[in-house]
Structures are given as structure tokens and as C-alpha cells.
Design an enzyme around this catalytic site. Structure first.
Site, PDB file in Angstrom:
ATOM      1  CE  LYS A  78       4.978   8.731  -2.847  1.00 32.44           C
ATOM      2  NZ  LYS A  78       3.832   9.340  -2.141  1.00 32.44           N
ATOM      3  CB  THR A  80       3.883  -0.445   1.140  1.00 30.97           C
ATOM      4  OG1 THR A  80       3.761   0.274   2.364  1.00 30.97           O
ATOM      5  CG2 THR A  80       3.577  -1.911   1.376  1.00 30.97           C
ATOM      6  NE  ARG A 101      10.634  11.358   1.714  1.00 33.10           N
ATOM      7  CZ  ARG A 101       9.522  12.057   1.707  1.00 33.10           C
ATOM      8  NH1 ARG A 101       9.505  13.294   2.170  1.00 33.10           N
ATOM      9  NH2 ARG A 101       8.411  11.544   1.229  1.00 33.10           N
ATOM     10  CE  LYS A 112      -2.901   3.942  18.207  1.00 33.73           C
ATOM     11  NZ  LYS A 112      -3.829   2.998  18.814  1.00 33.73           N
ATOM     12  CB  ALA A 280       7.255  16.078  -0.547  1.00 37.81           C
ATOM     13  CG  PHE A 308       3.133  15.047  -0.942  1.00 34.57           C
ATOM     14  CD1 PHE A 308       2.472  14.341   0.065  1.00 34.57           C
ATOM     15  CD2 PHE A 308       3.776  16.218  -0.590  1.00 34.57           C
ATOM     16  CE1 PHE A 308       2.459  14.810   1.379  1.00 34.57           C
ATOM     17  CE2 PHE A 308       3.764  16.684   0.725  1.00 34.57           C
ATOM     18  CZ  PHE A 308       3.107  15.977   1.694  1.00 34.57           C
ATOM     19  CG  PHE A 388      -6.137  -1.383  -0.534  1.00 36.33           C
ATOM     20  CD1 PHE A 388      -5.069  -0.946  -1.303  1.00 36.33           C
ATOM     21  CD2 PHE A 388      -6.269  -0.897   0.759  1.00 36.33           C
ATOM     22  CE1 PHE A 388      -4.154  -0.039  -0.791  1.00 36.33           C
ATOM     23  CE2 PHE A 388      -5.358   0.016   1.276  1.00 36.33           C
ATOM     24  CZ  PHE A 388      -4.308   0.435   0.505  1.00 36.33           C
ATOM     25  CD1 TRP A 416       0.483  -3.165   4.056  1.00 34.30           C
ATOM     26  CD2 TRP A 416      -0.534  -5.092   4.510  1.00 34.30           C
ATOM     27  NE1 TRP A 416       0.215  -3.188   5.401  1.00 34.30           N
ATOM     28  CE2 TRP A 416      -0.409  -4.359   5.715  1.00 34.30           C
ATOM     29  CE3 TRP A 416      -1.142  -6.356   4.557  1.00 34.30           C
ATOM     30  CZ2 TRP A 416      -0.879  -4.830   6.938  1.00 34.30           C
ATOM     31  CZ3 TRP A 416      -1.604  -6.832   5.780  1.00 34.30           C
ATOM     32  CH2 TRP A 416      -1.475  -6.071   6.952  1.00 34.30           C
TER      33      TRP A 416
END
Lengths: 561, 561
Positions: A78, A80, A101, A112, A280, A308, A388, A416
Site C-alpha cells: 500500500k 509503495t 505513518r 527485514k 491498526a 491493513f 509483480f 516498485w
């Protein structure tokens, strides 16, 4: 979010991409955003706070909420998408701004993966944003633990307020993943070292002070909310507040810088406010109201995120934050991935990369319901398919056809790998669909907490009924006795299902919502309704990220992600 | 330090004086100090960090240590004299600079009284300096607690290093006065929430990481020291280090900004580095080596402070910090008050304001011995009499005569009321007495820890002998077995007496120093020798300062002191 995106010619980690980028001085970003010199408080060369008392009133821009479907454990990107989409708006010549946030330091040291976007859609300087940033979380930790020390000191020094040490609900906090702090006994070592107590630590993001900072309108409102915090009960069962301990002034003084939003930039050079970080589940899960409002005063269009899926974050955004801040919302972008649709059809994690049109047909009901739910608030949904590398043409075509059939606005985001360039069509689609309709909250808190819970359960979760545990019934009585039952409700529920059972994927109906506990957050101004176990202090994995994070002699951080 | 100084026409609190002052932008202070633009990292308009990797080498200035006599519980105003005296040097046209420790937030919320000087000799912006400042203490708290979480996580996840959970000596820390955290049990709640352990929290200033930051030469040295921290013992009794847990990279990354000194200004417009804040009992008690060195690279004369009396702070400054940093010292200013001399003669607190020449005659032996002790290090002592409104002419004359008789350089400081103007004569006296002699540490650590302790006990404390408890003897064996017995010693002793008995005022001789415990601080690079109870986590008083601290709607802090 570091692998398996569309462009894999030069696979780089997020931190490498961020470090290769040449940042603009924050003074230039501020000038472009329209921040006056006297309002800008620099923190180094690339970060600043904006002193909101120095921001002049102006016609607010349009607010767009970015939300998502019921996610996979890896999340659907979200932030990104939000960053890339805002950069795309900037590329289209719009005066756009990001409101997000702040990441929590604990998880940064654990698993990671940062919380400042990914790939070519990041906010920078990402190392600073992911570590101490401008110190907001530390200020909250200080304020939280100053209150805890004042409570225990009050009991130690004679306990004039007759606080029941067994019923103190205020916990200490730290911004660290440390499971050993979940359940502790404090005050050991004899009478000069306090009164023994069973208690625990939460992670800072779960502190009520984080929620308070997120919803406060200004310093005065912040102080009022801090004073209203319920720290526990006295021996007669009456709530005791932070105000009775005279703690709100010191806490507000500790938060005097934290209340101002943090200005940074995206890789696309868009100004971004990154401010506040409530969970959240135990809280409302979005950046501060102050940051959103301040961004709206500068920009024509502001993109903000709720945590979320839309059943959790967006519902709370609409019913808690937007209500508290009198915000309107011009559109809601629902982020979905092909893997999340398959996941919602029950496909196993290892098979999510394999083309599976049957699974898409089964799992699309989840997206469909999120679209329906957003519409229930009078808000226009726009679906953003976050691409993706493993997505196939047939899969993408399936989603497009589904959208066409249902008349849902849908665009692809290839952010991305390509940043703002990968979301220009989506940005145009968003601009074409900005609505003038008014946001309609789902319930009126004045009708009571049971009505609020039942309305959300019925309309959003599609439960047939709500069941209260014996504990929850006792809590309900305390709420009613003290007039807390007309606060909005903040339901803590698994993010993996519309129901309270994480195994019920897709679009379950006919289930029962089990309310186990009701916690008054009288400072934040809501009641938390727990429907399952909530983890408010994470642990570290076997090999924590902290093992590989390093810094070289030139101060360059490696291994962050 | 808010009352009873010489000028009482307009009694104001420290915070009122500081708020009435018009600060210069930190960019102008930096320019005056000679800080290059590329080295300046602003934190708001009036504070900055100096990126030490961007500071060019230059001929270092002269270093003057400010120390004191055995103090009263109220302290004798060393920081206030230091600031006023440096402002006086500025007034005399010298390129002078202040180097001081950062205040700890815990005590700010506890007892009234800041740690940024007082009256018209303060560093500003005092509210920020006394609250979060630039976040250094929070970074240390994070690094400290990240290591703690990694230790417990290692044990939880299979304990490959065979750490003995009963012998973990690494504690968590918080910058808060919270007695209930002194002794805690963590890891309760069953197998998913850690391994139960008896442990505790120290205040952040007492963390070994604070001492490490104070003594590190650069980022590389910092990381080396972090890796060398002993966190406890394994089941075979062998020390386990933070390096074995691969924690030094993450900790150093968390400290990447904290390592750079903080630039602010005095009320007299003198540039000041305020950086680091280790305790003077459990640690070495002075600002960071990096700040001192950086100040010396900019200024012709730098005044820096060591905590408590010269038996504690100055000895550690000479034997630990100056040795680690290869610093020379051109003079030591010993701050004394007339009330402290009377106190050292045994006069009760309520009688300290009454003229009492007999008590001065009795108590002056304390000052005399501090003068002698400083000379033992090859350093020229200059006595600064910090004036109070209750000092009489006869008392001041007595002190002057004493100094004349002994050939001690002595000047008066009327700095609380008058700032730098009140210390111009003292400043000239200091300039006239700067020595070219070389600092001579008292002992060679290579001769072993027992020799170090005995030398300090004999030469500085004037003890006849040193006694080791059974525990200390066991500790000594561990030190020798692991080659830690050739580190310098950091003796933790009461500040109220040269002996380890706080009731022995004046200049006691013939006593015995009781060593109760020896703690290897292998990261800081010294061994702490405890000679009494050390409070590493203070508590709040019955009515803590936090009760009255407040902030108005315009963000103005009141009630801070």
C-alpha cells in the site's frame, strides 16, 4: 517488498536504491510545497518539522485514502503504491503530497523490510526515517513512561488517590521488539524500590499516547486528551485519570516537537509528511490528523494511508479519524495484488507465483467486498493492481474484465520498479474519479457502543451476530457507568479475514463476532473492542535484522533491508 | 540554583531568564566558531550537530578543566561558573568555547533544577537542552535496549552461546526516574514470552553505552568498543560479548547521529558543545572526548567540566578520559562556595547562610586538599569562589587571605547574577596562569588494577589501606583470568567525602577504602570499583517537578524550574 517485481534487470535493495538517489535540500522541497520559512524547522539537511502554529489557513485540497484488500502476511505494498501514485500525480503537473505513518524502530531491528515504501517508490532519507527520524517515537516513549513513573510514585508516596495497584492498566512502553517485556513484575527489592506489581511493556506504536498524538487537533486538544487518559481504577472501582495525577502538562511539554509533522521527500521529489504511527488493530492505524490537515492546506491532492485491509484501517479512518477531524474523502484507492486474490482463494504461499485463473475467480470476492464496503461510506473506490514480475497477461486480463463487468475503476501500478512513471495512467484515472460526495460515517456513537459494534459487524464484516464474553459484559458495565459507551469503537480484529477467524479467507458471511474485552481509551477518544489475541509487544526472529545491520567508517548504513 | 545569589533585585527563574533572551541563529554561532557549512547539521533554528568527519585538522587550543571541592547536596555551581567564565573570556576577546555534559531527562522530571547552568550563566535553548535535545540519550536508550532484546532472544532461540541467564549483567535502561524499575522480573507469561530473569533498569546516563560514547574517538572506535561490551557470563564462567551476538553494527547504526557533538550557545553568545552525559560515579563523568577534541580544533581556549569533586571527576578526567584521548590540560579551575567550606566543617544545612569564620577555618582543609591533589597531576589549580548573596565581606576576605598565604591563584565569580561580566577578573587570572606543563596520570594501568586502586586511595583519598570484600576478591580473579586487570579503574565512591564514608567531611586521613565489587566495563575500557551503594536508577520525590511542568497553547513551557 524487495523481490519479484516487474523490472529485475538490476535487482537492488531498497536501501541501495535510496542511497544512490541524490536528495534535494529540504528547504527546496519546503519551498515547492509552499511552506513558509518561519514554519520550517530543519532536522539535518533533508528532514524538517513544520511548525503548525505558523501555517496559514487556505482552501484545503482533496483527500484520497489508500487502503487494501485482506492481505497476505507479506502485505500488498500500500505505501509503495501510495508513494508511486503521488509521484505520478506530480509528473502530471498536480500539486500533490504524501501523508504516511512513521515506521517503528522495533520491527526494523527484527524482520527485514522497512516501512517507507520500496524500490523506486520510497520516501527518503530512508535510513533516518526507519531509525530515529525526528524523535517523535522517543518523545512518546518518554511521555508514556513519565506517566508510568508518576503512577507508581503516587502509590509509593502514600497513594492519596487510592489507586488499586492490581488494577493499573497503564503500561510502560519501548520501541523495541522484546518479548521478555510482555509480562514483568516491577517494584521488587523492598520498600524503597516501589510497590510490586504485575505489569508489562507494549511497543511504543501501541501506546495510547501514539493514538492521542494521531487524533489531536492542536496542542490544547493534545493536553486535554492526555489529561483524560484512564490509567486504571481506584479501590472503589472508579477510573483514575492522568489529569488527577497532574501529568498532562509534563507529557505535553515532552510532546511539544512531536506534535509537528515531519517533512521529507519521495524519490520522485514529491513533498511528504511522515507523522505518527499508531497500530491498526489496537488503535486507528493512520498518520496524524495534524499531518493530514497540514498537507491539505498546502497541496491540491493528498494521498494518505490506513493500515491493513479496508475492514480495519479504512473503517477506522472514516468512523474515527475523519469524524474527529471533520475530513472529507474524495476517493479511496484499494490496493490489490494478484497473489493476494489467490491467497484469498486459499492458495498456499509457495504456489502464489503460479498462474491460476480458477483461484482468481474464487478469490476476487474478497476485493469485491472491499469495493462494496468502501461505497457504504459514500466514497468512490478505485482499485490499484500492484504489479509483480510473476503476474501473467491472462491474470491481468482477468482482473481488468472483472472491473469492467462491475463498473469499478481499475488501474495498474508498476511503481516498485518504475516509480511514478509506472502509475501515470492510474493517476489520471484517480483524477477522473474524484468525487464531490460527502463521506458518511457508518454509525452514530451517541447510539451506544453496542450499536456501533453491531453496525460494523453487520455492514462491514457481514457477521450474523455479536457475542460478548463474560469479561466484555463486565467491561460494558464499567463503560456505561462512566459514560464511556458513547465513544466511537476501535475494533481489534485479525487483518486476514473479514471475520474474527484468520482462517476464513475470501468473503465469509454468517459468522459470529466474538468480543472478548472492551478497553476505554479515554484520551484517544475511543473504546478498543478486542476480538482476539492482540500482540502489543512483538519478539525478534531467530536471526534478527539487527544481526546484519551495520555502518561503515564513512557512516554508510548497510544491511538495513 | 535559583535563589540566594548576589543580585536579587529581579528574582527570576532560570527558564524565565532563558526565555527572555534573544537567541542568535545557530548558523551565526557556527560561523563565529568557525564551523564550515558542510559540517553543520541543524536541529531547528538554535541547535545543530557538527559532523566531525567534516571538521578539518587544526592546531588545538588550550584545555581548562573545571572541577570542584567536596560538595554540599545542592552542588556548588560548577556548570554555572564554567559558562560565566567562558563568557568572560569571550568578553576579553578570546576565542573561547564551552564543552559540557547533556542533562538527563529523568531528574528534570524529578527535582526542580536543570543542568544547563543557571541565572545569567546558562546554555540555551534551555528547555530543549533539558528535554529531548537532539535525541542522543534516546539513541543510547535504543542501542542499550536493542542489545538487551538480542541477549534474551538469543537465549530464547536455543542459546547457542550457552549464556547463563542468571549471570547476564547487561540491564535495560530508560531516561526516567522510576524506582519501580530497579529490580524487576522479566520473561514471565510462558514459553512464547521469554525466559524468566531477575534483572533491572538503570537510568540511561548510567548505561555503559553512555560511557562508550563518551570515550570513543570516532565511529570505528565506537563500534570496536560496542563489540567489546561484556554482557554476562556463559555456563563455564567465560565472559560473553556484544560482538559474539553480532550486535555492534546495529548499535553503531543507532548511534550514528549521537556520536556528533551538539552545538548551542551561552547567554553570552559563546559557542558551546553539550554532548554526552555519563555519571561521575559509575562512569567517568564528563562530556564526550569527541566534543572536547572538536571544540579544541575550533577555539583557542576550551572549558570543560568533570562531575562532583576533584577526587572523583578530575581524577577520572586525568586518568581515564585524558589518557584515552591524549589530552593535555593547561589549568584546572576548582569551584568552591563559602557554604561548601562551612559544610565541610560540619555546619548544619540551615546554618550555612550565617557568617561563621571559625567554620571557614575548619573547613578550608577540604579546598586545600583539592588544590594539592590537582597539583599531583602536574596541573595548575585556580580557585573560583562562586559568590552567593549571603556571603559576607569578612568571609570573602578570609578566603582571599588563605589563597595569598598558600600562593594559590584565586578569583571570584559573580556569574549567576551577572553572567560573563561577573567573571572578567577570574578570566584574566586564568589566562595569566595557563601552564605549559604536561599532564601526568597518577598510575600506569599496566601495573594492574590493585596498584591503580591503591595509588588513588593513597594519593587522592589519603586512605591508609584498601580492603577487598569476598565478592571483590572473586571479581578480581575473573578480571585477571580474562586480562581485564590492566584497564584503568573507575572508582565509584561517595562525592561527599574523600573517604568512602559520606560522614567524614573536611580532609580525612588514615581511613580504609572498602572495595565491594569490581565490574569490567570492557566496552568503555575501564573497571568500575564499587565502594558503596550506587544508585543507578533514581526515584521521584513526593511532589515531582513533572507535577508543575506545563506548556501553554503557544508552546511556552512553564514550571520547568
Amino acid at each position: 517488498m524487495t523481490a519479484q517485481h516487474t523490472q529485475e534487470t538490476q535487482p537492488k535493495t531498497d536501501v541501495e536504491i535510496a542511497q544512490a538517489h541524490k536528495l534535494e535540500p529540504i528547504t527546496e522541497i519546503a519551498a515547492r510545497a509552499g511552506v513558509a520559512d518561519e514554519a520550517l524547522v530543519p532536522y539535518g539537511k533533508y528532514m524538517a518539522k513544520v511548525d503548525v502554529t505558523q501555517v496559514s489557513d487556505s482552501e484545503p485540497g482533496k483527500l484520497v485514502l489508500v487502503t487494501g484488500v485482506s492481505p497476505t502476511p507479506a502485505g500488498e505494498g500500500k505505501s509503495t503504491v501510495l508513494i508511486g501514485l503521488t509521484d505520478a500525480l506530480t509528473r502530471l503537473g498536480k500539486k500533490a503530497m504524501v501523508a504516511l505513518r512513521e515506521p517503528s524502530l522495533g520491527p526494523v531491528m527484527g524482520i527485514k523490510g522497512g516501512a517507507a515504501g520500496g524500490g523506486y517508490s520510497q520516501v527518503v532519507p530512508m535510513e533516518n526515517i526507519n531509525l530515529h527520524f525526528t524523535g517523535d517515537f522517543h518523545a512518546i516513549t518518554s511521555a508514556n513512561n513519565t506517566l508510568a513513573a508518576m503512577i507508581d510514585n503516587h502509590i509509593q508516596q502514600g497513594n492519596e488517590l487510592r489507586i488499586d495497584p492490581r488494577r493499573v492498566t497503564w503500561q510502560r512502553c519501548l520501541d523495541v521488539n522484546d518479548r521478555a517485556l510482555r509480562n514483568v513484575v516491577t517494584g521488587l527489592g523492598g520498600p524503597t524500590s516501589g510497590v510490586p506489581a504485575e505489569t508489562g511493556f507494549t511497543i511504543t506504536a501501541a501506546s495510547e499516547i501514539m493514538a492521542i498524538l494521531g487524533l489531536a487537533g492542536d496542542l490544547e486538544d493534545l493536553k486535554r486528551r492526555l489529561a483524560a487518559i484512564t490509567i486504571g481504577l481506584d479501590f472503589d472501582g472508579n477510573p483514575v485519570t492522568a489529569g488527577q495525577l497532574h501529568a498532562e502538562g509534563a507529557m505535553a511539554a515532552l510532546l511539544k516537537e512531536a506534535i509537528n509533522p515531519n517533512l521529507v521527500q519521495t524519490l520522485g521529489g514529491t513533498p511528504a509528511f511522515i507523522h505518527g504511527g499508531p497500530f491498526a488493530n489496537i488503535a486507528h492505524g493512520c498518520n496524524t490528523l495534524i499531518a493530514t490537515r497540514t498537507a491539505l492546506s498546502y497541496a491540491d491532492i493528498v494521498l494518505t494511508e490506513a493500515g491493513f485491509g479496508s475492514d480495519l484501517g479504512a473503517e477506522k479512518f472514516f468512523d474515527i479519524k475523519a469524524r474527529a477531524g471533520e475530513l472529507d474523502v474524495a476517493a479511496a484507492v484499494i490496493v490489490v495484488t494478484i497473489r493476494s486474490i489467490k491467497h484469498n482463494a486459499g492458495v498456499a504461499k509457495d504456489d502464489l507465483k503460479t498462474e491460476n485463473l480458477d483461484a482468481l475467480r474464487d478469490g476476487i470476492v474478497n476485493l469485491e467486498r472491499h469495493v462494496e464496503n468502501v461505497r457504504k461510506f459514500g466514497v468512490t473506490p478505485i482499485v490499484a493492481l500492484n504489479l509483480f514480475a510473476t503476474d501473467t497477461d491472462a491474470e491481468r486480463a482477468f482482473i481488468r474484465e472483472w472491473a469492467d463487468e462491475l463498473g469499478v475503476a481499475l488501474g495498474e501500478a508498476d511503481v516498485w520498479a518504475r516509480g511514478g512513471e509506472g502509475a501515470e495512467e492510474l493517476a489520471q484515472l484517480l483524477l477522473d474519479n474524484l468525487s464531490e460526495e460527502s463521506l458518511a460515517p457508518l454509525y452514530d456513537p451517541a447510539d451506544g457502543i453496542e450499536n456501533a459494534i453491531e453496525t460494523i459487524a453487520r455492514e462491514i464484516y457481514r457477521a450474523d451476530n455479536v457475542q460478548y464474553s463474560a469479561n466484555a459484559k463486565r467491561d460494558l458495565k464499567v463503560l456505561k457507568d462512566n459514560g464511556f459507551d458513547t465513544l466511537p469503537v476501535c475494533i481489534s480484529k485479525t487483518q486476514y479475514s473479514f471475520s474474527d477467524d484468520p482462517a476464513q479467507l475470501g468473503a465469509p458471511t454468517g459468522h459470529t463476532l466474538h468480543v472478548r474485552k472492551l478497553i476505554p481509551r479515554t484520551g484517544a477518544g475511543f473504546v478498543v473492542a478486542l476480538t482476539g489475541d492482540v500482540m502489543t509487544m512483538p519478539g525478534l526472529p531467530k536471526t534478527p535484522a539487527a544481526n546484519t545491520i551495520d555502518i561503515d567508517d564513512d557512516g554508510r548504513i548497510t544491511g538495513l533491508f
